[in-house]
Design a protein around this motif. Structure first.
Motif, PDB file in Angstrom:
ATOM      1  N   ASP A   1       0.896  -1.128  -0.007  1.00 50.94           N
ATOM      2  CA  ASP A   1      -0.028  -0.009   0.117  1.00 50.94           C
ATOM      3  C   ASP A   1       0.777   1.128  -0.171  1.00 50.94           C
ATOM      4  N   PRO A   2       0.656   2.201  -0.875  1.00 49.59           N
ATOM      5  CA  PRO A   2       1.578   3.575  -0.995  1.00 49.59           C
ATOM      6  C   PRO A   2       1.302   4.209   0.250  1.00 49.59           C
ATOM      7  N   ASN A   3       0.277   4.127   0.838  1.00 47.87           N
ATOM      8  CA  ASN A   3       0.087   4.981   2.028  1.00 47.87           C
ATOM      9  C   ASN A   3       0.649   4.565   3.333  1.00 47.87           C
ATOM     10  N   GLY A   4       1.183   3.436   3.307  1.00 46.43           N
ATOM     11  CA  GLY A   4       1.866   2.922   4.693  1.00 46.43           C
ATOM     12  C   GLY A   4       1.921   1.443   4.377  1.00 46.43           C
ATOM     13  N   ALA A   5       2.950   1.004   5.227  1.00 42.99           N
ATOM     14  CA  ALA A   5       3.184  -0.346   5.321  1.00 42.99           C
ATOM     15  C   ALA A   5       2.615  -1.199   6.318  1.00 42.99           C
ATOM     16  N   TYR A   6       1.662  -0.525   7.306  1.00 39.05           N
ATOM     17  CA  TYR A   6       1.080  -1.219   8.393  1.00 39.05           C
ATOM     18  C   TYR A   6       0.215  -0.412   8.962  1.00 39.05           C
ATOM     19  N   ALA A   7      -0.511  -0.717   9.872  1.00 37.17           N
ATOM     20  CA  ALA A   7      -1.419  -0.056  10.698  1.00 37.17           C
ATOM     21  C   ALA A   7      -0.855   0.077  12.185  1.00 37.17           C
ATOM     22  N   GLY A   8      -0.373   1.404  12.692  1.00 38.40           N
ATOM     23  CA  GLY A   8      -0.026   1.398  14.079  1.00 38.40           C
ATOM     24  C   GLY A   8      -0.159   2.803  14.510  1.00 38.40           C
ATOM     25  N   GLY A   9      -0.181   3.113  15.869  1.00 37.66           N
ATOM     26  CA  GLY A   9      -0.591   4.491  16.347  1.00 37.66           C
ATOM     27  C   GLY A   9      -0.486   4.127  17.977  1.00 37.66           C
TER      28      GLY A   9
END
Length: 466
Positions: A89-97
């Motif tokens: 995904d060009p928006n980011g490699a993973y979900a995290g926060g």
């Protein structure tokens, strides 16, 4: 609920964070006991609690988190929805926060952080936890490999030592990547702090619960690692919680020999013996480190070869070539670990739990056709039994410069007592002609060390020369 986007970046210890603030609505906390800081237990229940904010980790999809008013636990008004991206995904490699508060909270009256979760498919969330506050993040605690499925289930993260959390800002954080290259969605609801009397029998460990003994020297420092905690949960199962050193109270039996600070950093001060132990929440941790200091460090002999006659792999005496790694971990057989140290500007490779280890320099490989010898200094800090062996293997990657190609060649030499002696530097200057199994020395890419009945050795001044 709208997100207020701030064009600002925070730099915590583990990752850069792009900030997307979600400001919560105030809840009635009149029933809570007055404290120096608020003891509000709510993190996300029908929405954010007062003062809560969200920040996406750097490299993650910044819009992975949203508030969901449709998929909720027990028909609540809202849940936290996290959309894990597909691989690439060009928006980011993973979900995290991270979810943090603008004002600290006193959480010392609670024993755990709990939440309900479900997912759009069966999956395993990499990491969830608390204690990341965008700053020092001293009191982080996490659980790894959280199994979720399409049904709501309650999850509990025990607090290793609640007395430490009197002014905590890091309420919750998560990190999850694609599964088999595919993204999915998971939801979290009823995220809150609780005082659960059903969490029992805490067990803690340092150094993975092992009692280790090491020879050391004045001026050497080393970090106590392998911190572990296990709690018996209401289900009867044990839950492992990863913790930071700030939860741990370290102590030394003789600080004049070896002291230990609050982060678990051991500093060897003088000749003698000291034992490093720890407690967490008043519970004695399994594992210890016995430091046997021999006093002032004996440095390896200073190399005297002319710089123009040397190709250096590891030394302060000459410029070193580019090295991929000094301890490439080769699963599943390798047990060797690194506890490298520095004394007065002298950096020493320290291989522990030694069976074999490789140094690789393949980008580019080394052309040693003009060199005549291989040099290394090794130091064996522990007694050397009669059957001990130390082997050195050189590997040439062949014309294609690739490990495992069709033209690789190698040769191994073995050293035994009396060449191997303990507690003094051994200088090996080996003619390269002795490595008769090498088809060429024009594309050297690895040096491999292997040992029998040698658990630990230091290495310095590794180079080829003519």
């Amino acid at each position: 609920m709208k997100a207020k986007i701030i064009s600002k970046y925070f730099l915590p210890a583990v990752a850069s964070i792009a900030i997307f603030f979600f400001m919560g609505c105030e809840r009635d906390i009149a029933e809570l006991e007055t404290a120096t800081y608020s003891a509000n237990p709510d993190v996300f229940i029908d929405g954010f609690s007062g003062g809560l904010e969200y920040a996406a980790f750097g490299g993650s999809v910044p819009t992975a988190f949203n508030v969901d008013n449709e998929t909720t636990y027990n028909n609540s008004a809202a849940s936290m929805r996290i959309e894990v991206p597909d691989a690439g995904d060009p928006n980011g490699a993973y979900a995290g926060g991270v979810y943090f508060t603008s004002s600290p909270r006193d959480l010392s009256g609670f024993t755990a952080l709990s939440f309900w979760a479900k997912a759009s498919k069966a999956a395993t969330i990499d990491l969830v936890g608390f204690g990341n506050d965008l700053g020092e993040s001293r009191y982080q605690a996490t659980i790894s490999g959280v199994n979720v499925n399409t049904n709501w289930k309650k999850y509990i993260i025990p607090i290793p030592d609640p007395s430490k959390l009197t002014a905590e800002r890091g309420m919750f954080f998560y990190s999850e990547g694609p599964e088999d290259g595919k993204g999915y969605t998971f939801w979290i609801d009823e995220l809150k702090w609780e005082n659960l009397g059903t969490i029992a029998h805490p067990k803690f460990a340092i150094l993975n619960g092992e009692d280790l003994s090491e020879t050391s020297f004045s001026g050497v420092t080393r970090q106590i690692d392998g911190l572990q905690s296990i709690f018996n949960m209401p289900t009867g199962l044990n839950q492992a919680v990863n913790i930071t050193s700030a939860y741990t109270e370290f102590s030394s039996s003789d600080p004049s020999v070896a002291s230990v600070d609050e982060t678990g950093n051991v500093s060897v001060m003088a000749e003698g013996t000291a034992v490093i132990t720890a407690t967490i929440g008043g519970v004695e941790a399994d594992g210890s480190l016995t430091v046997n200091s021999r006093g002032d460090f004996q440095h390896a002999p200073t190399p005297t070869h002319a710089p123009e006659d040397v190709i250096s792999i590891y030394t302060e005496a000459y410029p070193n070539i580019q090295v991929n790694y000094y301890n490439g971990y080769w699963e599943p057989w390798q047990t060797t670990l690194s506890e490298d140290f520095e004394v007065d500007g002298d950096f020493i490779l320290n291989y522990t739990n030694f069976n074999f280890v490789g140094i690789e320099f393949s980008d580019p490989t080394v052309n040693a056709t003009q060199m005549t010898h291989f040099h290394i200094n090794i130091y064996l800090p522990n007694p050397v039994p009669a059957g001990a062996r130390f082997q050195i293997e050189l590997v040439d990657f062949g014309a294609d410069g690739v490990f495992g190609g069709t033209d690789n060649s190698s040769h191994r030499l073995t050293f035994t007592p009396p060449t191997l002696v303990s507690q003094q530097w051994i200088t090996l200057e080996i003619p390269l002609a002795s490595f008769t199994g090498l088809a060429s020395r024009a594309h050297l890419g690895q040096i491999i060390f292997e040992g029998t009945s040698i658990t630990n050795f230091y290495a310095d001044n590794i180079y080829f020369f003519k």
